[in-house]
Design an enzyme around this catalytic site. Sequence first.
Site, short mmCIF file in Angstrom:
data_model
loop_
_atom_site.label_atom_id
_atom_site.label_comp_id
_atom_site.label_asym_id
_atom_site.label_seq_id
_atom_site.Cartn_x
_atom_site.Cartn_y
_atom_site.Cartn_z
CG ASP A 224 17.24 14.23 14.75
OD1 ASP A 224 17.71 14.73 13.70
OD2 ASP A 224 16.15 13.65 14.79
CB ALA A 225 22.43 13.28 19.07
#
Lengths: 281, 281, 281, 281
Positions: A224-225
Amino acid sequence: MILKLSCPDRPGLVATLANFISVSGGNILEMSQFTDPIDEWFFIRIHIDVGDSKSKERSMIDTFESLGRSIDASWEFRSPGAKTCAAILVTKAAHCLQDLLSRTYSGDIPLEVPLILGNRTDLEPIADRYEIPFRHIPVEKGNKEASFDAYREAIDDSGAQLLVLARFMQILPPAFCETYSGRAINIHHSFLPAFIGANPYKQAFQRGVKIIGATAHYVTSNLDAGPIIDQEVARVEHFHTPEDLVRLGRDCECLALSRAVRYHSNDRVIIHGNKTIVFRD
Amino acid sequence: MILKLSCPDRPGLVATLANFISVSGGNILEMSQFTDPIDEWFFIRIHIDVGDSKSKERSMIDTFESLGRSIDASWEFRSPGAKTCAAILVTKAAHCLQDLLSRTYSGDIPLEVPLILGNRTDLEPIADRYEIPFRHIPVEKGNKEASFDAYREAIDDSGAQLLVLARFMQILPPAFCETYSGRAINIHHSFLPAFIGANPYKQAFQRGVKIIGATAHYVTSNLDAGPIIDQEVARVEHFHTPEDLVRLGRDCECLALSRAVRYHSNDRVIIHGNKTIVFRD
Amino acid sequence: MILKLSCPDRPGLVATLANFISVSGGNILEMSQFTDPIDEWFFIRIHIDVGDSKSKERSMIDTFESLGRSIDASWEFRSPGAKTCAAILVTKAAHCLQDLLSRTYSGDIPLEVPLILGNRTDLEPIADRYEIPFRHIPVEKGNKEASFDAYREAIDDSGAQLLVLARFMQILPPAFCETYSGRAINIHHSFLPAFIGANPYKQAFQRGVKIIGATAHYVTSNLDAGPIIDQEVARVEHFHTPEDLVRLGRDCECLALSRAVRYHSNDRVIIHGNKTIVFRD
Amino acid sequence: MILKLSCPDRPGLVATLANFISVSGGNILEMSQFTDPIDEWFFIRIHIDVGDSKSKERSMIDTFESLGRSIDASWEFRSPGAKTCAAILVTKAAHCLQDLLSRTYSGDIPLEVPLILGNRTDLEPIADRYEIPFRHIPVEKGNKEASFDAYREAIDDSGAQLLVLARFMQILPPAFCETYSGRAINIHHSFLPAFIGANPYKQAFQRGVKIIGATAHYVTSNLDAGPIIDQEVARVEHFHTPEDLVRLGRDCECLALSRAVRYHSNDRVIIHGNKTIVFRD
């Protein structure tokens, strides 16, 4: 042709590139440029008209090599009309897949979809409806690496240049992320970096936020980064249940993902570190 | 009169309340109701017309006491026209203060502002411009408790029922938060819960988000984690510098804070646990 | 059950209705109320829990008759779970049809679609994909009335209670509008009342607007002037061509139309004169 | 320096301009370019670094003359730091004036305001608050031309290059519009071209729209029909009264007007026919 290029900033880059194109017999139809004042980095996307001559195209691409190297650039040439060949990975939520296929068939997104892959079979009927091959590859807990080797093989066999994770509910192994670095787009069902991880709508409900969202980003091994391409938001009110958030969120997910895939397929995204330069259309 | 009430849900609450109002000679002008299906909690806001009689008002308020208790309710009666007396706390960013004062003077927000407090003197000229008393109370690192005792005293002397933290750049001591629980509104310059803490615009820039925001919330001793009243967002693009985010964020901050203060002053917010029910107008 | 009701305003209406429900053995799960202060008109939507007893439901509906008449009300009772049976009219633009069907199949909109009608055959393959009967009824210039008689017959045979005009590019005869008054929803591809009539995106491009939109409204014999249910907008910039506006507009059209159909199907819309009261969820 | 230029499109324009800048010893810091494919017109804005030398600046401006003419261009050079000198015309609504002054004083908009003019005196106290000269020039019905001659004289004496009509409720005489062509910005309180003319919020209320808006545009003698610079919208619901629309509209007006004035003052707008090219920042 579309030329996408990034390199360390220095004086005269626009003139250098414009001259090269002019001298090579091309004409600039559209140019989008950005200089990052903090990183001192130069980004450009040029739509070049070289007429119908394939040999002139070829020659421009070849000649550019030494210029590109002399300015320490990363660059890419592509035909503007070319469709991007994309494999779509799904689990059981149908909306993003439906939306992507509907836009692909209407011509809104220039995709070709040779393969849909699912770790479950729930969405096989949708693939059938559009007459696209569906491949069911379950992901086994004890043997994740092997499962993803099977994914990789199927994807490579399909000729896909791009992976779209359309609510694919599996965490990808780092090596897999590495292989498809810069060409795998995921939709996360929250307004990142808020609500990283599982059940973001439930998290959003519990926190009592008044706006929810979705984030389309390139996949990296850092969950998610990865670099964000686009985001979309929707207002929520106290009377919205967690199920309502899921429903309202679906629209955000479809819009953010389809725009991200569209920008990528139209060669409008340049990745720089953990960010994206998006020359919107 | 405005009646705001919340209590455990049970059958017949609307009928009970409507009957009470009818029997007491009141008429319902507007009713907003919400039942939280998860907590099984009932919330209502009723605008009651009781004519011009102050004694009828008084009697309704008194009579309601036993009904309210019998349903385990929290409730509040207030005159709809009444202005809320609010003290504004500032540091050096002017925009939220300017916006609140401008809306107060245009009648957009029903506030009376007897006092502006600053831990710096930067904004004293704005207070002067509006002829509002300005009190400079520096916050000393070693002696924070004492500084905030001075704030408390000044606020209480001013008669303020509401505190508005208009970009007040100090972390409040827990006891201070406790004192003003449910009546202190802060604006946080990020789309909470993303970018909690210091320098949210810088954090947002570094993360490369495509949407930024601001969050108006009630202050609790748990930093940046109080009940959210409203949020506002703005799109950003790759060419926006951290300074641009600050600029674009200012509009979000003004809009979210002024709406939150407006809803609160119009008795349109009910706090329930760490969430708000906002009957918007 | 859902009760939707509107009537001239008078004191005590909420109490009257709440008592009726209480006495009839029902319980109010959710109540949305609005009083129009200008027209002095009262609107309410009540979600009533009457348990599982069909006879109690029936009896409440029957008993309400005299109360409803005594307050000069228009009202409607409906089961909250009931699907709305809707015929969809199309021409050749696929996106709204695709979107409606995709949402219907995901359960997002509680519809049943027994029939899709087209004045052209372009979208028959989509109907086939979803295994919904498609009927091609061309509209002949000289014989429009007869063509629309055929539409009417087909619609009535299908059992449809609602018509959805999903980019149906024909002007409906007044008598046809009359027949389906209050139960035909159209999507107009502009931000009404701007750009009434043909080619709104071209009009928008020529005017140089910076925001475009779409409008879902009930059909009346007065072209593009019926009660608006919902609208959606999108920002445009100078680099957007008329084709880009069409593309960006498609998202607005899908969102506005699907929300309007959803509100209607969930009994959340009350028509009053040329306006709608929409109790959103 | 900022160079804004537009001319008929032809091959090699970017190269020609980039070379000119390079040869003149300048460096391109930022370039925004757009080619209108329908009008075949070329637009560009270039931020050129020429170091600190005023003579080099002067020389570049002089030398450009013959190049500019040879490509039939309209162009303008300006120092990026230079403030725009603007006179603000008002009547009695305070919000746009307050917002512009607040942004001017925070440095958000690079304006200098030597004069505020009103056809009424209502807003004189605000001018006083900011210590800006206020001139009251009533507009007499029978003698409109003479009144506007007085406006013109006052404006010219003040040195203003830009006029901002911040809810100035007078229709300007055609000759006056002509004089300030391309340098007078008006805010219209509707989402143009909807609700042209008087009382747009009342019109919007009566039509029952679900979104309202505001439009900032250059003034032309054709009322409410000049080139649009920016627009802003807000959602409305059935419970919003005409007064609520006015309130919600105020935020739209402030945002659209301040952005338009900002873009103009930062030399980011090129007018072409009845449209604007806005290179946003």
